[in-house]
Scaffold this motif. Sequence first.
Motif, short mmCIF file in Angstrom:
data_model
loop_
_atom_site.label_atom_id
_atom_site.label_comp_id
_atom_site.label_asym_id
_atom_site.label_seq_id
_atom_site.Cartn_x
_atom_site.Cartn_y
_atom_site.Cartn_z
N LEU A 37 -58.34 -29.59 -27.11
CA LEU A 37 -57.65 -29.82 -28.37
C LEU A 37 -57.47 -28.52 -29.15
CD1 LEU A 37 -59.38 -33.14 -29.53
CD2 LEU A 37 -57.05 -32.86 -28.66
N GLY A 38 -58.48 -27.66 -29.10
CA GLY A 38 -58.38 -26.38 -29.80
C GLY A 38 -57.29 -25.50 -29.23
N MET A 39 -57.19 -25.43 -27.90
CA MET A 39 -56.18 -24.59 -27.27
C MET A 39 -54.77 -25.12 -27.55
SD MET A 39 -57.79 -22.08 -25.85
CE MET A 39 -57.04 -21.35 -24.41
N VAL A 40 -54.60 -26.44 -27.46
CA VAL A 40 -53.30 -27.03 -27.74
C VAL A 40 -52.92 -26.84 -29.20
CG1 VAL A 40 -51.98 -29.19 -27.81
CG2 VAL A 40 -53.46 -28.70 -25.86
N PHE A 41 -53.91 -26.97 -30.09
CA PHE A 41 -53.65 -26.76 -31.52
C PHE A 41 -53.17 -25.33 -31.78
CE2 PHE A 41 -55.16 -25.18 -35.63
CZ PHE A 41 -54.47 -26.02 -36.49
N LEU A 42 -53.84 -24.35 -31.18
CA LEU A 42 -53.42 -22.96 -31.37
C LEU A 42 -52.02 -22.73 -30.81
CD1 LEU A 42 -56.70 -21.01 -30.51
CD2 LEU A 42 -55.67 -21.36 -32.77
N HIS A 43 -51.66 -23.50 -29.77
CA HIS A 43 -50.33 -23.34 -29.17
C HIS A 43 -49.23 -23.88 -30.08
CE1 HIS A 43 -47.19 -23.19 -26.15
NE2 HIS A 43 -47.00 -24.49 -26.27
N VAL A 44 -49.47 -25.03 -30.71
CA VAL A 44 -48.42 -25.67 -31.51
C VAL A 44 -48.48 -25.28 -32.98
CG1 VAL A 44 -48.34 -27.63 -29.93
CG2 VAL A 44 -49.81 -27.75 -31.94
N ALA A 45 -49.60 -24.73 -33.43
CA ALA A 45 -49.73 -24.39 -34.85
C ALA A 45 -48.88 -23.17 -35.19
CB ALA A 45 -51.20 -24.11 -35.18
N PRO A 46 -48.51 -23.02 -36.45
CA PRO A 46 -47.78 -21.81 -36.86
C PRO A 46 -48.58 -20.56 -36.51
CG PRO A 46 -47.75 -23.46 -38.61
CD PRO A 46 -48.70 -23.97 -37.56
N SER A 47 -47.87 -19.49 -36.26
CA SER A 47 -48.52 -18.24 -35.86
C SER A 47 -49.54 -17.81 -36.90
CB SER A 47 -47.47 -17.15 -35.67
OG SER A 47 -48.07 -15.95 -35.27
N ASN A 48 -50.74 -17.47 -36.44
CA ASN A 48 -51.80 -17.03 -37.34
C ASN A 48 -52.63 -15.97 -36.64
OD1 ASN A 48 -54.14 -18.49 -35.92
ND2 ASN A 48 -52.71 -20.17 -36.33
N THR A 49 -53.61 -15.44 -37.36
CA THR A 49 -54.42 -14.35 -36.81
C THR A 49 -55.13 -14.76 -35.53
OG1 THR A 49 -54.79 -13.49 -39.04
CG2 THR A 49 -56.28 -12.74 -37.31
N LEU A 50 -55.70 -15.96 -35.52
CA LEU A 50 -56.46 -16.42 -34.35
C LEU A 50 -55.55 -16.64 -33.15
CD1 LEU A 50 -59.31 -17.15 -33.45
CD2 LEU A 50 -58.86 -19.52 -34.13
N SER A 51 -54.39 -17.28 -33.37
CA SER A 51 -53.48 -17.54 -32.25
C SER A 51 -52.89 -16.25 -31.70
CB SER A 51 -52.37 -18.49 -32.69
OG SER A 51 -51.57 -17.91 -33.70
N LYS A 52 -52.66 -15.27 -32.57
CA LYS A 52 -52.15 -13.98 -32.10
C LYS A 52 -53.21 -13.24 -31.29
CE LYS A 52 -48.88 -13.26 -35.92
NZ LYS A 52 -48.56 -12.42 -37.12
N GLN A 53 -54.44 -13.32 -31.75
CA GLN A 53 -55.53 -12.60 -31.08
C GLN A 53 -55.78 -13.14 -29.68
OE1 GLN A 53 -59.15 -12.65 -33.34
NE2 GLN A 53 -60.33 -11.48 -31.82
N HIS A 54 -55.61 -14.46 -29.51
CA HIS A 54 -55.89 -15.09 -28.22
C HIS A 54 -54.61 -15.64 -27.57
CE1 HIS A 54 -60.20 -14.83 -29.05
NE2 HIS A 54 -59.95 -15.31 -30.26
N ALA A 55 -53.47 -15.03 -27.86
CA ALA A 55 -52.19 -15.54 -27.37
C ALA A 55 -52.14 -15.63 -25.85
CB ALA A 55 -51.05 -14.66 -27.89
N THR A 56 -52.63 -14.60 -25.17
CA THR A 56 -52.58 -14.60 -23.71
C THR A 56 -53.43 -15.71 -23.11
OG1 THR A 56 -52.22 -12.20 -23.68
CG2 THR A 56 -52.99 -13.22 -21.64
N ALA A 57 -54.64 -15.87 -23.63
CA ALA A 57 -55.53 -16.92 -23.12
C ALA A 57 -54.96 -18.31 -23.39
CB ALA A 57 -56.91 -16.79 -23.76
N VAL A 58 -54.37 -18.50 -24.57
CA VAL A 58 -53.79 -19.80 -24.91
C VAL A 58 -52.62 -20.11 -23.99
CG1 VAL A 58 -52.56 -21.09 -26.68
CG2 VAL A 58 -54.57 -19.74 -27.30
N SER A 59 -51.74 -19.14 -23.77
CA SER A 59 -50.57 -19.35 -22.91
C SER A 59 -50.99 -19.64 -21.48
CB SER A 59 -49.65 -18.13 -22.96
OG SER A 59 -49.11 -17.95 -24.25
N ASP A 60 -51.98 -18.91 -20.98
CA ASP A 60 -52.44 -19.13 -19.61
C ASP A 60 -53.02 -20.53 -19.44
OD1 ASP A 60 -51.67 -16.61 -18.93
OD2 ASP A 60 -53.68 -15.72 -19.05
N TYR A 61 -53.64 -21.06 -20.48
CA TYR A 61 -54.23 -22.40 -20.39
C TYR A 61 -53.17 -23.49 -20.53
CZ TYR A 61 -56.99 -26.53 -21.50
OH TYR A 61 -57.51 -27.81 -21.49
N VAL A 62 -52.25 -23.31 -21.46
CA VAL A 62 -51.28 -24.37 -21.78
C VAL A 62 -50.20 -24.49 -20.72
CG1 VAL A 62 -49.47 -25.05 -23.40
CG2 VAL A 62 -51.70 -24.32 -24.25
#
Length: 221
Positions: A37-62
Motif C-alpha cells: 500500500l505504501g509503494m502504490v500510494f507513493l506511485h499515485v500521490a502527487p510528487s513529493n520529497t519522499l516519492s522523488k527520493q525513492h522514485a527508482t525503487a517505487v517504479s521498479d516495484y509498481v
Amino acid sequence: MQSEQGDKPQAATLSLPARITVAVTVGVVAVGALFHLGMVFLHVAPSNTLSKQHATAVSDYVYPEFEQNWKLFAPDPLQQNIHVQARAEVRKAGGGTETTGWVDLTATDVADMRHNPVPSHSQQNELRRAWGYYSDTHNDQNQSTGSGGSDLSSSYLQNIVAGRLGPRLNGGTVVRIQARAATTSVARPTWSGESVDTTTQYRELPWWTVTTAPAGQENAS
C-alpha cells in the motif's frame, strides 16, 4: 438420586509452536500489505520529497504488474478500440521459413470473456495494459521516450505475445514474432455533432527474435 455431571468441555487451544507460527504469519502478511500500500500510494500521490527520493525503487516495484491507470475517470476517457495482434516467423523441419497470418489476440480474449460471469484478470487487462505500457514508453517510431521502463515494457509485451502464440505454429518452430496494434476510433453519437475517422490504423512493432521458447501448445494461424 444424584445426577451424574460430566466433565466440562474444554475449548480447543493451539499449542505454543502453532500460536507462534500463526503470529509470525499474520505479522509477515500485515507488513507485506502495508509495504504494498505504501509503494502504490507513493506511485499515485502527487510528487513529493519522499516519492522523488525513492522514485527508482517505487517504479521498479509498481511496473508493470501494479501500474495504476485512472483514464476511465478522466474528463476525456479513451474513445478508441485497440486490438493487439501478432504473427510469427516459423522454421520448418526442412530448414525453410514461413510467416504466419496475423492473429488477433485481443479478439481471442474478448471471445473468452463473452458470457463468462467471472473472466480472469489476464483476459481483461493483460494485453491492454502491456500495450499501454509499451506505447507510454515509446514514440511512434518505437524509440524510447526516455521516461524509464522502455526495456521492461518491451520485454513484457514480447513475453506475453510469445506465450500466447506458443513455441510451435503450423508444424514449425517459432523463431521470430511481431506485434501490432489495430486502433479504431469509436463513432460519436449523431446528437454530438462530432465526426471522427473510424478507419482502422495499424502500428507495427519491429520483429523480435525468440530466444527462449515459452511453454505452450502448438497453435494454427
